[in-house]
Design a protein around this motif. Structure first.
Motif, short mmCIF file in Angstrom:
data_model
loop_
_atom_site.label_atom_id
_atom_site.label_comp_id
_atom_site.label_asym_id
_atom_site.label_seq_id
_atom_site.Cartn_x
_atom_site.Cartn_y
_atom_site.Cartn_z
N GLY A 80 0.97 -1.81 -0.09
CA GLY A 80 -0.18 0.28 -0.04
C GLY A 80 0.69 1.10 0.15
N PRO A 81 0.03 2.36 0.28
CA PRO A 81 0.87 3.83 -0.56
C PRO A 81 1.89 4.01 1.05
CG PRO A 81 -1.67 4.40 0.02
CD PRO A 81 -1.58 2.62 -0.29
N PHE A 82 2.88 3.49 1.72
CA PHE A 82 3.68 3.65 2.87
C PHE A 82 4.06 4.85 3.50
CE2 PHE A 82 6.51 2.05 -0.19
CZ PHE A 82 8.06 2.89 -0.61
N ASP A 83 3.77 5.66 2.32
CA ASP A 83 4.36 7.02 2.65
C ASP A 83 3.19 8.21 1.86
OD1 ASP A 83 7.11 8.90 3.27
OD2 ASP A 83 6.14 9.73 1.32
N ALA A 84 3.50 8.95 2.86
CA ALA A 84 2.46 9.97 2.72
C ALA A 84 2.53 10.27 0.89
CB ALA A 84 2.30 11.64 3.16
N HIS A 85 3.86 10.85 0.05
CA HIS A 85 4.15 11.16 -1.22
C HIS A 85 3.78 10.07 -2.27
CE1 HIS A 85 6.59 13.66 0.81
NE2 HIS A 85 6.49 14.95 -0.11
N LEU A 86 3.47 8.44 -1.72
CA LEU A 86 2.48 7.46 -2.24
C LEU A 86 1.50 7.55 -2.64
CD1 LEU A 86 5.18 4.58 -1.26
CD2 LEU A 86 5.00 6.26 -4.16
N ARG A 87 0.35 8.22 -1.21
CA ARG A 87 -0.99 8.38 -1.71
C ARG A 87 -1.42 9.13 -2.00
NH1 ARG A 87 -2.32 10.33 4.00
NH2 ARG A 87 -4.87 9.82 3.55
N PRO A 88 -3.07 8.90 -3.22
CA PRO A 88 -3.46 9.49 -3.96
C PRO A 88 -3.33 11.24 -3.66
CG PRO A 88 -4.90 7.84 -3.62
CD PRO A 88 -3.44 7.85 -2.39
N GLN A 89 -3.63 12.19 -4.28
CA GLN A 89 -3.43 13.35 -3.88
C GLN A 89 -5.21 13.91 -3.96
OE1 GLN A 89 -0.87 16.29 -7.59
NE2 GLN A 89 -1.34 14.10 -8.50
N THR A 90 -5.77 13.48 -4.34
CA THR A 90 -7.02 13.40 -3.51
C THR A 90 -7.07 13.04 -2.60
OG1 THR A 90 -8.06 11.05 -4.41
CG2 THR A 90 -8.41 13.43 -5.60
N ALA A 91 -6.41 12.36 -1.56
CA ALA A 91 -6.68 11.93 -0.19
C ALA A 91 -6.47 13.73 0.80
CB ALA A 91 -5.64 10.78 -0.23
N PHE A 92 -5.12 14.41 0.03
CA PHE A 92 -4.61 15.82 0.83
C PHE A 92 -5.98 16.34 0.56
CE2 PHE A 92 -1.41 12.47 -0.50
CZ PHE A 92 -0.95 12.61 1.35
N MET A 93 -6.81 16.20 -0.21
CA MET A 93 -8.09 17.29 -0.62
C MET A 93 -9.35 17.74 0.13
SD MET A 93 -7.24 16.64 -4.75
CE MET A 93 -8.14 18.27 -5.35
N VAL A 94 -8.82 16.68 1.38
CA VAL A 94 -10.46 17.07 2.20
C VAL A 94 -10.17 18.05 3.36
CG1 VAL A 94 -10.42 15.01 1.33
CG2 VAL A 94 -9.32 15.40 3.73
N ASP A 95 -11.51 18.05 4.28
CA ASP A 95 -10.94 19.12 5.31
C ASP A 95 -10.47 18.23 6.93
OD1 ASP A 95 -13.50 17.92 6.18
OD2 ASP A 95 -15.08 19.45 5.50
N GLY A 96 -10.76 19.42 7.58
CA GLY A 96 -10.42 18.13 9.08
C GLY A 96 -11.34 17.23 8.97
#
Length: 172
Positions: A80-96
């Motif tokens: 799986g995406p074992f580092d934040a840089h490997l996660r989909p970008q949309t995973a960071f396009m969320v609010d709190g």
């Protein structure tokens, strides 16, 4: 607000009335609570982002120094995406609360110069906001079949960006 995959967080004055805040791999806390704020984000081509992330992870010793694109893909597909840089970008396009942010605009990295000009920013600010650039000739190359696997891995990004009208230019 500008959300990029760059390093650190910087705040810059834009014009007389707006503040531009840059976030690294994620939205700024409280962004959803600000009324009247027009949000935009700058995204990278998912394949180029994967190559850049792999290069960075190799330099940090989190991937073997001789790991190929295929090796890296196998590792991500298994672990799986074992580092934040490997996660989909949309995973960071969320609010709190984890709800999708409503961005008025989604720009590509290639459009960053146009964004900063539109906002009346100095060229030095554009350089400060620019995401990591991958040096040419770093020896990490993904073949067409591997690029298709990366596209499948990040289908959620492609789907979201396509719906938003994002048009990526491929830069090898």
């Amino acid at each position: 607000y500008l959300d990029t995959a760059g390093a650190g967080t910087r705040t810059c004055r834009v014009g007389r009335k707006a503040t531009l805040r840059r976030s690294h791999l994620g939205a700024n806390p409280g962004m959803e609570a600000a009324s009247g704020v027009r949000l935009f984000t700058v995204v990278r081509h998912p394949v180029q982002r994967f190559v850049s992330a792999a290069s960075q992870l190799k330099s940090l010793g989190l991937l073997a120094a001789n790991a190929s694109c295929a090796d890296t893909l196998r590792t991500v597909e298994l672990r799986g995406p074992f580092d934040a840089h490997l996660r989909p970008q949309t995973a960071f396009m969320v609010d709190g609360r984890g709800e999708p942010l409503r961005f008025e605009w989604i720009f590509t990295v290639e459009e960053l110069a146009n964004v900063t000009r539109l906002l009346g920013m100095e060229p030095a600010v554009e350089d400060a906001l620019r995401v990591h650039s991958l040096p040419r000739g770093n020896g990490f190359h993904c073949r067409a079949a591997e690029r298709r696997r990366i596209e499948q891995l990040y289908e959620v990004d492609y789907r979201a960006f396509r719906l938003a009208g994002v048009r990526f230019r491929w830069a090898s």
